[in-house]
Write a protein that holds these residues in place. Structure first.
Motif, short mmCIF file in Angstrom:
data_model
loop_
_atom_site.label_atom_id
_atom_site.label_comp_id
_atom_site.label_asym_id
_atom_site.label_seq_id
_atom_site.Cartn_x
_atom_site.Cartn_y
_atom_site.Cartn_z
N CYS A 146 0.85 -1.19 0.00
CA CYS A 146 0.00 0.00 0.00
C CYS A 146 0.88 1.24 0.00
N ILE A 147 0.26 2.36 -0.28
CA ILE A 147 0.95 3.66 -0.29
C ILE A 147 0.61 4.35 1.03
N VAL A 148 1.62 4.63 1.82
CA VAL A 148 1.37 5.16 3.16
C VAL A 148 2.43 6.20 3.51
N GLU A 149 2.00 7.20 4.29
CA GLU A 149 2.91 8.24 4.78
C GLU A 149 2.24 8.98 5.93
N TYR A 150 3.05 9.68 6.71
CA TYR A 150 2.53 10.49 7.80
C TYR A 150 1.97 11.81 7.25
N ALA A 151 1.04 12.40 8.02
CA ALA A 151 0.60 13.77 7.76
C ALA A 151 1.68 14.71 8.32
#
Length: 384
Positions: free
Chosen positions: A262-267
């Motif tokens: 999946c594509i994931v990152e922090y705000a």
């Protein structure tokens, strides 16, 4: 209008506060009715009650006027820089002249009409009122409560979180989310269709309420590993030629050691809140940080739900710090959202599926029956 058909985050998180309602206002009305009822039951003199009411109401207006005068004495030194040289704007900022002054004049006239004291007693009463209000201002007894300040900031969008959420949306999400699916399709063409489940073709945005952000997701959870970058997006922005925007594809290991991509990152704006809470000059406590993180999530969710171009291309994952003590908490939280998306897609497909209803014979278009033979054939279907 919000997109009710596309609510990518499911039910609201129990830790996220809802906007304040009108219970305080309703309680105020109830108290007014109770006070009037008590006055009616005590059978006090209407004349005396009107005199006392008028005097106390006038005292409140005098207090507001004196407080405004004290503030105005400071603001006249900033008329040019804050009010474009307008003394009238400065006065209105300190005191609502159009409301308080007429009310005070009306109350003063009404009190003089109902007055049973002599002029000396009236002067003494007014001086005592002024003294009480000035002492109230001097000792800052009139300061609004924490709830009042919070309500004003939320009502008029004066919170730090409000500006951070809009900045994050306008400066980043509004740029990358509409182009995300095209980037995923290009990525799949060169990576053997790795991201094959279209319902998870979203940017999964992590929002920890503690605002603690790791530069490497593997440090937050060893079951999360960087895989590859999505194709870069280059745009000319704010004087920068070819500014680069890119997202990362991660592999998340589940309980059965199966890989999920999946594509994931922090705000990233949460890092600002975290830094502010550790900088004394910001005067930003840990409690303020948590509250602003919740407001950031709520504001960002409202912005994205009203954005047509970003619909269906994001997933907000909010979680609290207390759950991080559990082993591989973050990977489990991400996997829970991925599975939830699969379930939502399955439920949507089942909801759209229905059994075909029998239709009337005259509701369909007529079909021409063309024979392969050149000889005439009978019209009956049972003929040889």
């Amino acid at each position: 209008m919000p997109h009710d058909v596309d609510r990518p985050n499911g039910p609201a998180h129990p830790l996220i506060s809802k906007p304040r309602g009108k219970w305080a206002q309703y309680t105020n009305y109830i108290c007014i009715v109770l006070c009037m009822l008590v006055l009616y039951l005590k059978e006090e003199s209407l004349y005396q009650a009107a005199q006392c009411f008028t005097f106390h109401f006038m005292a409140l207006q005098i207090g507001a006027l004196l407080k405004g005068v004290c503030y105005f004495s400071e603001e006249i030194h900033h008329v040019r820089s804050r009010y474009c040289g307008s003394y009238w704007r400065a006065l209105n900022a300190c005191l609502n002249v159009e409301r308080h002054v007429p009310l005070m004049l009306i109350c003063g006239c009404a009190y003089l009409t109902l007055l049973s004291q002599n002029g000396l007693q009236l002067c003494l009463s007014l001086m005592l009122v002024c003294l009480c209000q000035l002492l109230n201002t001097a000792f800052r007894l009139h300061r609004p409560s924490t709830v009042e300040i919070s309500e004003i900031c939320e009502k008029y969008n004066r919170n730090v979180a409000y500006g951070l959420a809009w900045s994050y949306y306008v400066g980043y999400l509004k740029i990358v989310l509409p182009r995300l699916k095209d980037s995923i399709e290009e990525f799949n063409r060169t990576n053997n269709n790795l991201l094959k489940w279209k319902e998870t073709w979203k940017l999964h945005i992590l929002i920890p309420l503690s605002c603690e952000i790791y530069d490497d997701l593997q440090k937050a959870d060893s079951n999360i590993h960087f895989w590859r970058d999505l194709p870069e997006l280059r745009l000319d922005q704010a004087g920068t030629k070819g500014r680069v925007y890119k997202q990362n594809v991660y592999e998340v290991i589940d309980e059965d050691r199966k890989l999920n991509y999946c594509i994931v990152e922090y705000a990233t704006p949460l890092k600002t809140l975290f830094t502010m809470s550790h900088d004394e000059s910001a005067a930003f406590s840990r409690e303020d940080r948590v509250e602003q993180a919740k407001l950031f999530y709520r504001t960002l969710e409202e912005i994205l739900q009203n954005s047509k171009e970003c619909a269906g291309s994001y997933r907000l994952i909010v979680y609290e710090e207390s759950g991080a003590s559990e082993g591989h908490f973050l990977s489990k939280e991400i996997l829970r959202h991925i599975r939830q998306q699969h379930c939502e897609e399955y439920a949507m497909c089942n909801g759209n599926h229905h059994n075909p209803q029998p239709t009337d014979v005259f509701s369909t278009e007529p079909n021409l029956l063309i024979s392969d033979s050149e000889l005439p054939r009978p019209l009956r279907s049972d003929a040889f």
